[in-house]
Design an enzyme around this catalytic site. Structure first.
Site, short mmCIF file in Angstrom:
data_model
loop_
_atom_site.label_atom_id
_atom_site.label_comp_id
_atom_site.label_asym_id
_atom_site.label_seq_id
_atom_site.Cartn_x
_atom_site.Cartn_y
_atom_site.Cartn_z
N GLU A 91 7.57 71.46 22.55
CA GLU A 91 7.93 72.68 22.11
C GLU A 91 7.02 73.34 21.61
O GLU A 91 5.75 72.99 21.49
CB GLU A 91 8.21 72.51 20.81
CG GLU A 91 9.39 71.69 20.86
CD GLU A 91 10.10 71.07 19.33
OE1 GLU A 91 11.08 69.79 19.17
OE2 GLU A 91 10.06 71.87 18.61
N CYS A 104 2.06 78.07 17.31
CA CYS A 104 1.58 76.13 17.50
C CYS A 104 1.86 75.71 18.69
O CYS A 104 2.88 75.81 19.43
CB CYS A 104 2.17 75.96 16.03
SG CYS A 104 2.00 74.08 15.86
N CYS A 111 5.11 60.82 21.04
CA CYS A 111 3.65 61.11 20.22
C CYS A 111 3.49 59.35 19.82
O CYS A 111 4.95 59.18 19.39
CB CYS A 111 3.52 62.01 18.69
SG CYS A 111 2.72 61.36 17.63
N CYS A 115 3.78 58.66 12.46
CA CYS A 115 4.44 59.04 11.81
C CYS A 115 5.51 58.66 11.09
O CYS A 115 6.35 59.36 12.03
CB CYS A 115 3.46 60.84 11.37
SG CYS A 115 1.80 60.14 11.50
N CYS A 118 7.79 62.20 10.26
CA CYS A 118 7.58 62.83 11.73
C CYS A 118 8.59 62.72 13.09
O CYS A 118 9.49 61.86 12.99
CB CYS A 118 6.39 63.38 12.44
SG CYS A 118 6.28 64.52 13.84
N GLY A 158 2.57 65.74 19.46
CA GLY A 158 1.80 65.19 19.94
C GLY A 158 0.12 65.24 18.98
O GLY A 158 -0.36 65.55 18.04
N SER A 190 -5.00 69.43 14.57
CA SER A 190 -5.18 68.84 13.40
C SER A 190 -4.60 67.35 14.09
O SER A 190 -4.31 67.42 15.12
CB SER A 190 -3.98 69.31 12.98
OG SER A 190 -3.16 68.55 11.87
N LEU A 214 -3.65 64.31 5.59
CA LEU A 214 -3.85 63.86 4.98
C LEU A 214 -2.41 62.48 4.27
O LEU A 214 -2.03 61.89 4.02
CB LEU A 214 -5.19 64.00 3.67
CG LEU A 214 -5.46 62.91 2.67
CD1 LEU A 214 -6.58 62.71 3.66
CD2 LEU A 214 -6.48 64.06 1.89
N HIS A 215 -1.67 63.66 3.64
CA HIS A 215 -0.25 63.52 3.03
C HIS A 215 0.22 61.89 1.32
O HIS A 215 0.78 61.50 1.68
CB HIS A 215 0.88 62.50 4.49
CG HIS A 215 0.67 64.29 5.12
ND1 HIS A 215 0.55 65.45 5.62
CD2 HIS A 215 1.15 64.11 6.66
CE1 HIS A 215 0.95 65.83 5.94
NE2 HIS A 215 0.88 65.21 7.37
N CYS A 332 8.82 69.40 13.10
CA CYS A 332 8.43 69.08 14.73
C CYS A 332 9.06 68.54 15.56
O CYS A 332 9.51 67.05 15.07
CB CYS A 332 6.77 68.49 14.59
SG CYS A 332 6.03 69.44 13.46
N1 SAH Z 1 -0.52 64.89 14.89
C1 SAH Z 1 -1.35 66.21 14.76
C2 SAH Z 1 -0.94 67.02 14.64
C3 SAH Z 1 0.56 67.56 14.70
S1 SAH Z 1 1.81 67.47 13.76
C4 SAH Z 1 -1.94 65.57 13.03
O1 SAH Z 1 -0.85 64.65 12.46
O2 SAH Z 1 -1.39 65.97 12.60
C5 SAH Z 1 1.49 68.77 12.17
C6 SAH Z 1 1.63 68.30 10.94
O3 SAH Z 1 2.96 69.07 11.07
C7 SAH Z 1 1.16 67.40 10.77
O4 SAH Z 1 0.24 67.19 9.51
C8 SAH Z 1 2.32 66.47 10.76
O5 SAH Z 1 2.15 65.77 9.68
C9 SAH Z 1 3.17 67.48 9.89
N2 SAH Z 1 4.55 66.68 9.78
C10 SAH Z 1 5.20 66.29 10.75
N3 SAH Z 1 6.57 66.61 10.36
C11 SAH Z 1 6.88 66.72 9.78
C12 SAH Z 1 7.81 67.34 8.76
N4 SAH Z 1 9.01 66.60 8.59
N5 SAH Z 1 7.91 67.94 7.64
C13 SAH Z 1 6.11 68.26 6.76
N6 SAH Z 1 5.29 67.52 7.80
C14 SAH Z 1 5.56 67.13 8.73
#
Ligand code: SAH
Length: 347
Positions: A91, A104, A111, A115, A118, A158, A190, A214-215, A332
């Site tokens: 995508e 993007c 991946c 997380c 995600c 990824g 990122s 960071l989250h 994503c």
């Molecule tokens: N692997 C990399 C880049 C891909 S994700 C990373 O972790 O940064 C891009 C961003 O979207 C990351 O900050 C990820 O944590 C966030 N993300 C993924 N799924 C999400 C969701 N359902 N809601 C909000 N942010 C999300």
């Protein structure tokens, strides 16, 4: 077979001379790939038929096939699904802002970072993308729209730091003045926080922006959302950002997805401010995009604004990321998953 579109300028010249061509033919080939961004070797009309034939016999010329494109009625965001030559799909998203077009891109098929919120990681990692496969997501979108792309974020499916060498080549190619010539300042990579690779990236001294997902304001909360924290502690990840700034002078972006009742309280904001104190940075707040496989709930509008205000009281730069393309599987990995499950059901 040679993956010609993943090769840097000097290597393309060297390859052309190695097959008995003059160096300027290499320059022409590089321009066809990265300036004109043509979809096939056949389109390289100032190369002789013989030479095109020779290239076709010896090289892989990566060009993605568009399988789907959803266009948001709300804001014109386009979500593309592209097929790779082995049948995998990835995508990419085009977002139209006043200051230009932003794309993007995905860096891997699937991946393995896990997380919790995600969708891209639910089926694990299939394989890395080549530099050309990452580049051609941008080139294909330019071909499709006839519009230039001015910003690129590596924030699709990824983990770029898990595909490090290809990402480095991708950055070099995308910013090569003899080719696509996109300013490194308009590229953001990122990461979920793979500390040694963040430091290695710093050593290249690119002028790109590094974003850390960071989250969470502390290690315990981050562990609940991001398994990568088992390997690299939150403090190490934040320290790697300090190091990145020291080496490159580039302001860090922290991404923070707000999940109701998980990481969006006043105390969380205060703790976050303390954690990143003194770093030249910018915090991007993103209300979490709920995916059907998990029961995370988006923070309310009020909670998001309260969180922002609290951070600002501590002198931190904050923006609330506008949610683009909410009506077209914004989160994503959702479009790809939908496509795969449709294929598995055979419809
Ligand atoms: N692997 C990399 C880049 C891909 S994700 C990373 O972790 O940064 C891009 C961003 O979207 C990351 O900050 C990820 O944590 C966030 N993300 C993924 N799924 C999400 C969701 N359902 N809601 C909000 N942010 C999300």
């Amino acid at each position: 077979m040679i993956d010609i579109k993943s090769m840097e300028y000097d290597d393309v010249i060297e390859y052309m001379t190695s097959i008995g061509e003059k160096p300027f033919r290499g320059k022409q080939l590089f321009q066809w790939m990265h300036v004109h961004k043509v979809a096939s070797i056949d389109d390289m009309t100032n190369l002789s038929k013989d030479m095109r034939h020779k290239l076709q016999e010896n090289c892989i010329y990566t060009s993605l096939t568009q399988v789907d494109c959803q266009i948001s009625k709300e804001d014109g965001t386009r979500k593309y699904l592209f097929a790779l030559s082995d049948g995998n799909v990835v995508e990419s998203v085009l977002m139209r802002y006043k200051h230009g077009n932003s794309v993007c891109v995905s860096s891997q098929v699937g991946c393995r970072m896990g997380c919790r919120f995600c969708a891209s990681t639910l089926d694990g990692l299939e394989r890395n993308l080549t530099p050309a496969e990452i580049l051609d997501q941008i080139y294909s979108i330019e071909r499709d729209t006839g519009e230039k792309v001015s910003n690129v974020v590596v924030m699709g499916t990824g983990e770029p730091m898990d595909n490090f060498d290809n990402i480095v080549t991708f950055i070099k190619l995308l910013s090569d003045e003899r080719g696509a010539n996109l300013s490194q300042r308009n590229i953001t990579v990122s990461t979920c926080g793979i500390v040694p690779k963040m430091k290695e990236l710093a050593s290249y001294h690119f002028q790109i922006t590094l974003a850390l997902s960071l989250h969470a304001p502390n290690q315990a909360k981050r562990l609940e959302l991001m398994p990568v924290a088992n390997k690299y502690d939150i403090n190490e990840a934040v320290d790697a950002c300090r190091y990145y700034f020291k080496e490159t002078g580039r302001r860090i972006t922290f991404e923070y997805s707000l999940v109701a009742g998980v990481n969006d309280s006043d105390t969380d904001a205060a703790e976050l401010a303390e954690l990143i104190k003194g770093i030249n940075c910018h915090v991007n707040l993103i209300p979490v995009n709920p995916i059907k496989e998990r029961n995370y709930v988006q923070s309310s509008n009020e909670a998001v604004h309260a969180f922002k205000n609290k951070l600002e009281k501590y002198g931190i730069n904050v923006t609330i990321r506008r949610e683009m393309g909410r009506d077209i599987d914004g989160a994503c990995g959702q479009l790809r998953r939908k496509h795969i499950s449709k294929e598995q059901k055979g419809d």
